[in-house]
Motif scaffolding. Structure first.
Motif, mmCIF file in Angstrom:
data_model
loop_
_atom_site.group_PDB
_atom_site.id
_atom_site.type_symbol
_atom_site.label_atom_id
_atom_site.label_comp_id
_atom_site.label_asym_id
_atom_site.label_seq_id
_atom_site.Cartn_x
_atom_site.Cartn_y
_atom_site.Cartn_z
ATOM 1 N N ILE A 125 0.852 -1.188 0.000
ATOM 2 C CA ILE A 125 0.000 0.000 0.000
ATOM 3 C C ILE A 125 0.885 1.234 0.000
ATOM 4 O O ILE A 125 1.688 1.443 0.915
ATOM 5 C CB ILE A 125 -0.945 0.028 1.214
ATOM 6 N N ALA A 126 0.770 2.021 -1.045
ATOM 7 C CA ALA A 126 1.455 3.313 -1.098
ATOM 8 C C ALA A 126 0.604 4.286 -0.295
ATOM 9 O O ALA A 126 -0.426 4.774 -0.776
ATOM 10 C CB ALA A 126 1.610 3.771 -2.541
ATOM 11 N N LYS A 127 1.011 4.564 0.932
ATOM 12 C CA LYS A 127 0.180 5.311 1.870
ATOM 13 C C LYS A 127 0.409 6.821 1.770
ATOM 14 O O LYS A 127 1.526 7.294 1.592
ATOM 15 C CB LYS A 127 0.471 4.856 3.303
ATOM 16 N N ASN A 128 -0.689 7.537 1.897
ATOM 17 C CA ASN A 128 -0.661 8.997 2.010
ATOM 18 C C ASN A 128 0.152 9.657 0.893
ATOM 19 O O ASN A 128 0.971 10.548 1.144
ATOM 20 C CB ASN A 128 -0.113 9.418 3.384
ATOM 21 N N VAL A 129 -0.084 9.210 -0.317
ATOM 22 C CA VAL A 129 0.617 9.801 -1.453
ATOM 23 C C VAL A 129 0.028 11.187 -1.724
ATOM 24 O O VAL A 129 -1.185 11.315 -1.933
ATOM 25 C CB VAL A 129 0.477 8.921 -2.705
ATOM 26 N N PRO A 130 0.830 12.241 -1.722
ATOM 27 C CA PRO A 130 0.297 13.573 -2.021
ATOM 28 C C PRO A 130 -0.256 13.620 -3.450
ATOM 29 O O PRO A 130 0.434 13.260 -4.400
ATOM 30 C CB PRO A 130 1.524 14.483 -1.879
ATOM 31 N N LEU A 131 -1.482 14.041 -3.588
ATOM 32 C CA LEU A 131 -2.080 14.101 -4.920
ATOM 33 C C LEU A 131 -1.391 15.129 -5.806
ATOM 34 O O LEU A 131 -1.459 15.044 -7.030
ATOM 35 C CB LEU A 131 -3.574 14.384 -4.805
ATOM 36 N N SER A 132 -0.702 16.061 -5.196
ATOM 37 C CA SER A 132 0.057 17.040 -5.977
ATOM 38 C C SER A 132 1.242 16.393 -6.692
ATOM 39 O O SER A 132 1.810 16.984 -7.624
ATOM 40 C CB SER A 132 0.563 18.164 -5.066
ATOM 41 N N LYS A 133 1.618 15.180 -6.271
ATOM 42 C CA LYS A 133 2.760 14.487 -6.884
ATOM 43 C C LYS A 133 2.331 13.286 -7.718
ATOM 44 O O LYS A 133 3.164 12.479 -8.126
ATOM 45 C CB LYS A 133 3.747 14.049 -5.802
ATOM 46 N N VAL A 134 1.043 13.174 -7.953
ATOM 47 C CA VAL A 134 0.532 12.096 -8.803
ATOM 48 C C VAL A 134 0.458 12.597 -10.245
ATOM 49 O O VAL A 134 -0.004 13.703 -10.498
ATOM 50 C CB VAL A 134 -0.860 11.636 -8.329
ATOM 51 N N LYS A 135 0.918 11.770 -11.168
ATOM 52 C CA LYS A 135 0.784 12.080 -12.585
ATOM 53 C C LYS A 135 -0.435 11.336 -13.109
ATOM 54 O O LYS A 135 -0.554 10.118 -12.920
ATOM 55 C CB LYS A 135 2.041 11.654 -13.357
#
Length: 219
Positions: A125-135
Motif C-alpha cells: 500500500i502506497a500510503k498517504n501519497v500527495p495528490l500534488s505528486k501524482v501524474k
C-alpha cells in the motif's frame, strides 16, 4: 477496479545520477529479469473529492490518497531481485532518482528478500501519497469533473442542475514499478551497484473514484 497496462521496453541500468556520463552496458534486462508487474489489487473505497462553487469545479479538495497494489518481479535463474521502486508516474530510472515533483518509494534489503529471492511477490500500500505528486493519465480529478459537467450540459442540463448534487466520475493515476536484479552471489553478499545490475519497468493506470461535490454557493 479496472486498470490499463503501460508498455515499457526492457532497459539497461547504465546511467547514474543526473549529469553523469553513461557507462558501458552492464547487462541486458531481458537476460536477467523474466517479468515485472504492478497492478491494483483489493478494494479501494476511498474517494478523491473535488470542490465546486456555483460556476463549476474549482480544485482537488483531497490532499492524499492510498494506492493498493500488488508487486511482482522474477529474475532469471542466475540472478536475484535486489531492489524495487514504486512511482506515481514512470519517470527516471531507478539509479537516477525520481524528480522532486513525483512521489516514489524504494524497497530494498528485507523488503525484497535481502538478495536471496529470485521471485518477489507482495502486496503493498502506497500510503498517504500527495495528490500534488501524482501524474494522471489524461485529465486530473478536477478536470474529469469539469468534462462531466460539459458532457451533461450538451445533453440539455444547465450548469445549476449539474452542480445541484454530487456526481461521481473516474480518474486514472499513472503507477510504475522498477525491479533491479543482480547476479546471485553479488545479491546475497550485498555488494551490488549500478554497474552490476539490470532493471526493468512495468506500468499501469490506477482507477480512482472521484466525488465531484455540489456547488450552490457564490461563484
Amino acid at each position: 477496479m479496472s486498470s490499463k497496462k503501460f508498455i515499457f521496453t526492457a532497459l539497461v541500468a547504465t546511467s547514474v545520477l543526473s549529469g553523469a556520463a553513461l557507462l558501458p552496458v552492464a547487462a541486458n534486462a531481458a537476460d536477467w529479469i523474466e517479468k515485472v508487474e504492478i497492478k491494483p489489487t483489493g478494494i479501494d473505497l476511498a474517494q478523491v473529492q473535488v470542490s465546486a462553487n456555483a460556476s463549476g469545479y474549482t480544485a482537488i479538495k483531497s490532499t492524499h490518497h492510498d494506492f493498493i497494489l500488488h508487486l511482482y518481479a522474477k529474475a532469471t535463474n542466475g540472478e536475484r531481485i535486489v531492489a524495487m521502486e514504486v512511482m506515481m508516474s514512470h519517470g527516471a530510472r531507478y539509479w537516477e532518482g525520481s524528480p522532486a515533483d513525483t512521489w516514489s518509494t524504494r524497497l530494498e534489503n528485507r523488503e525484497v528478500g535481502a538478495g536471496t529471492k529470485r521471485t518477489v511477490s507482495r502486496d503493498f500500500i502506497a500510503k498517504n501519497v500527495p495528490l500534488s505528486k501524482v501524474k494522471w493519465n489524461g485529465s486530473d480529478p478536477r478536470q474529469r469533473c469539469e468534462l462531466n459537467l460539459q458532457h451533461l450540459k450538451k445533453q440539455g442540463m444547465t450548469t445549476m442542475q449539474v452542480l445541484s448534487q454530487p456526481r461521481h466520475v473516474k480518474a486514472y493515476a499513472k503507477i510504475s514499478l522498477d525491479a533491479v536484479a543482480a547476479k546471485r552471489k553479488k545479491a546475497e553478499n550485498h555488494n551490488w551497484d549500478f554497474k552490476s545490475t539490470a532493471w526493468q519497468r512495468d506500468g499501469e493506470v490506477y482507477e480512482v473514484d472521484v466525488l465531484c461535490n455540489a456547488g450552490l454557493g457564490k461563484p
